[in-house]
Design a protein around this motif. Structure first.
Motif, PDB file in Angstrom:
ATOM      1  N   VAL A   1       0.849  -1.206   0.000  1.00 28.66           N
ATOM      2  CA  VAL A   1       0.000   0.000   0.000  1.00 28.66           C
ATOM      3  C   VAL A   1       0.875   1.244   0.000  1.00 28.66           C
ATOM      4  CG1 VAL A   1      -1.644   1.348   1.384  1.00 28.66           C
ATOM      5  CG2 VAL A   1      -2.007  -1.099   1.037  1.00 28.66           C
ATOM      6  N   LEU A   2       1.910   1.248   0.826  1.00 31.91           N
ATOM      7  CA  LEU A   2       2.821   2.399   0.883  1.00 31.91           C
ATOM      8  C   LEU A   2       3.495   2.618  -0.474  1.00 31.91           C
ATOM      9  CD1 LEU A   2       4.026   4.593   2.688  1.00 31.91           C
ATOM     10  CD2 LEU A   2       5.814   2.969   3.316  1.00 31.91           C
TER      11      LEU A   2
ATOM     12  N   LEU B   1       0.974   4.197  -2.756  1.00 30.49           N
ATOM     13  CA  LEU B   1       0.769   5.613  -2.426  1.00 30.49           C
ATOM     14  C   LEU B   1       1.936   6.464  -2.912  1.00 30.49           C
ATOM     15  CD1 LEU B   1      -0.748   5.333   1.155  1.00 30.49           C
ATOM     16  CD2 LEU B   1      -1.940   5.805  -0.990  1.00 30.49           C
ATOM     17  N   THR B   2       3.143   5.947  -2.761  1.00 29.75           N
ATOM     18  CA  THR B   2       4.326   6.674  -3.224  1.00 29.75           C
ATOM     19  C   THR B   2       4.276   6.871  -4.736  1.00 29.75           C
ATOM     20  OG1 THR B   2       5.627   5.753  -1.411  1.00 29.75           O
ATOM     21  CG2 THR B   2       6.847   6.651  -3.274  1.00 29.75           C
TER      22      THR B   2
ATOM     23  N   THR C   1       1.563   6.785  -6.601  1.00 33.22           N
ATOM     24  CA  THR C   1       0.405   7.633  -6.922  1.00 33.22           C
ATOM     25  C   THR C   1       0.752   9.110  -6.790  1.00 33.22           C
ATOM     26  OG1 THR C   1      -1.135   5.926  -6.194  1.00 33.22           O
ATOM     27  CG2 THR C   1      -1.980   8.175  -6.305  1.00 33.22           C
ATOM     28  N   TRP C   2       1.376   9.481  -5.696  1.00 35.41           N
ATOM     29  CA  TRP C   2       1.684  10.901  -5.468  1.00 35.41           C
ATOM     30  C   TRP C   2       2.880  11.364  -6.294  1.00 35.41           C
ATOM     31  CZ3 TRP C   2      -1.631  14.266  -3.710  1.00 35.41           C
ATOM     32  CH2 TRP C   2      -2.743  13.777  -3.027  1.00 35.41           C
TER      33      TRP C   2
ATOM     34  N   ASP D   1      -4.951  16.263  -8.160  1.00 37.04           N
ATOM     35  CA  ASP D   1      -4.784  15.905  -6.754  1.00 37.04           C
ATOM     36  C   ASP D   1      -6.023  15.200  -6.208  1.00 37.04           C
ATOM     37  OD1 ASP D   1      -2.236  16.877  -6.691  1.00 37.04           O
ATOM     38  OD2 ASP D   1      -2.754  18.788  -5.725  1.00 37.04           O
TER      39      ASP D   1
ATOM     40  N   LYS E   1      -5.624  11.579  -7.062  1.00 32.54           N
ATOM     41  CA  LYS E   1      -4.604  11.005  -6.180  1.00 32.54           C
ATOM     42  C   LYS E   1      -5.163  10.787  -4.770  1.00 32.54           C
ATOM     43  CE  LYS E   1      -0.767  13.164  -8.663  1.00 32.54           C
ATOM     44  NZ  LYS E   1       0.316  14.167  -8.583  1.00 32.54           N
ATOM     45  N   ALA E   2      -5.903  11.770  -4.276  1.00 32.88           N
ATOM     46  CA  ALA E   2      -6.490  11.653  -2.935  1.00 32.88           C
ATOM     47  C   ALA E   2      -7.521  10.527  -2.883  1.00 32.88           C
ATOM     48  CB  ALA E   2      -7.122  12.977  -2.522  1.00 32.88           C
TER      49      ALA E   2
ATOM     50  N   SER F   1      -5.703   7.238  -2.930  1.00 31.55           N
ATOM     51  CA  SER F   1      -5.056   7.040  -1.632  1.00 31.55           C
ATOM     52  C   SER F   1      -6.063   6.619  -0.574  1.00 31.55           C
ATOM     53  CB  SER F   1      -4.358   8.329  -1.196  1.00 31.55           C
ATOM     54  OG  SER F   1      -3.357   8.674  -2.117  1.00 31.55           O
TER      55      SER F   1
ATOM     56  N   MET G   1      -7.065   3.000  -1.075  1.00 33.08           N
ATOM     57  CA  MET G   1      -6.031   2.057  -0.630  1.00 33.08           C
ATOM     58  C   MET G   1      -5.965   1.974   0.893  1.00 33.08           C
ATOM     59  SD  MET G   1      -4.865   0.428  -3.125  1.00 33.08           S
ATOM     60  CE  MET G   1      -3.490  -0.392  -2.390  1.00 33.08           C
ATOM     61  N   VAL G   2      -6.117   3.108   1.572  1.00 30.72           N
ATOM     62  CA  VAL G   2      -6.102   3.102   3.038  1.00 30.72           C
ATOM     63  C   VAL G   2      -7.313   2.325   3.559  1.00 30.72           C
ATOM     64  CG1 VAL G   2      -6.300   4.569   5.078  1.00 30.72           C
ATOM     65  CG2 VAL G   2      -4.695   5.173   3.260  1.00 30.72           C
TER      66      VAL G   2
END
Length: 159
Positions: free
Chosen positions: A28-29, A32-33, A35-36, A44, A47-48, A51, A54-55
């Motif tokens: 997941v991390l 996220l890396t 994605t951003w 954005d 992306k949000a 994110s 995924m969280v």
């Protein structure tokens, strides 16, 4: 075999759960890396949203992993998944069988167990596999004996 052999529970707990969640959390991390780090033409808001999704997915896995599993008792087999619980009485269970998986990955079991139902079909016995159960073959032999004893009538499994 007798009543002292039940209940039996197969769940992922302790360091195995921590290892699984760590592996999934790292994935997941990484997502996220990436994605951003996408180019500026991806908004954005997208992306949000990705994110947040995924969280939420990670939270769902973290919640469901220790909850899910297989329980075997005097009345039958209970399969607890992330969304629902299914129960099968011993009279409904025709046989317990193992089948190999061909993934070859170290975090995937090589052999899993299924309950074959009298009405047809099979159900995966969640977390009853060679990755999470130390003496898997002996455990399967015990579960088969419990099944034969509880099913009653001395019925031979239909193959």
């Amino acid at each position: 075999m007798g009543i002292q052999d039940v209940p039996r529970r197969y769940r992922v707990t302790g360091w195995k759960a921590a290892r699984t969640l760590t592996f999934f959390g790292a994935s997941v991390l990484g997502f996220l890396t990436l994605t951003w780090g996408l180019p500026e033409f991806v908004s954005d808001q997208v992306k949000a949203a990705a994110s947040a999704l995924m969280v939420l997915l990670f939270a769902g896995v973290a919640f469901s992993l220790p909850r899910s599993g297989t329980s075997i008792d005097g009345d039958g087999i209970e399969l607890r998944g992330p969304l629902r619980t299914r129960r099968f009485a011993w009279a409904e269970v025709q046989d317990i069988r193992t089948e190999p998986l061909t993934s070859g990955a170290s975090h995937i079991p090589e052999t899993v167990a299924y309950a074959y139902l009298a009405r047809g079909g099979r159900k995966l016995l969640i977390h009853l596999n060679d990755l999470y159960v130390p003496d898997f073959e002996q455990e399967i032999a015990i579960v088969r004996m419990i099944c034969a004893e509880r099913r009653g009538g001395g019925d031979a499994p239909v193959v």
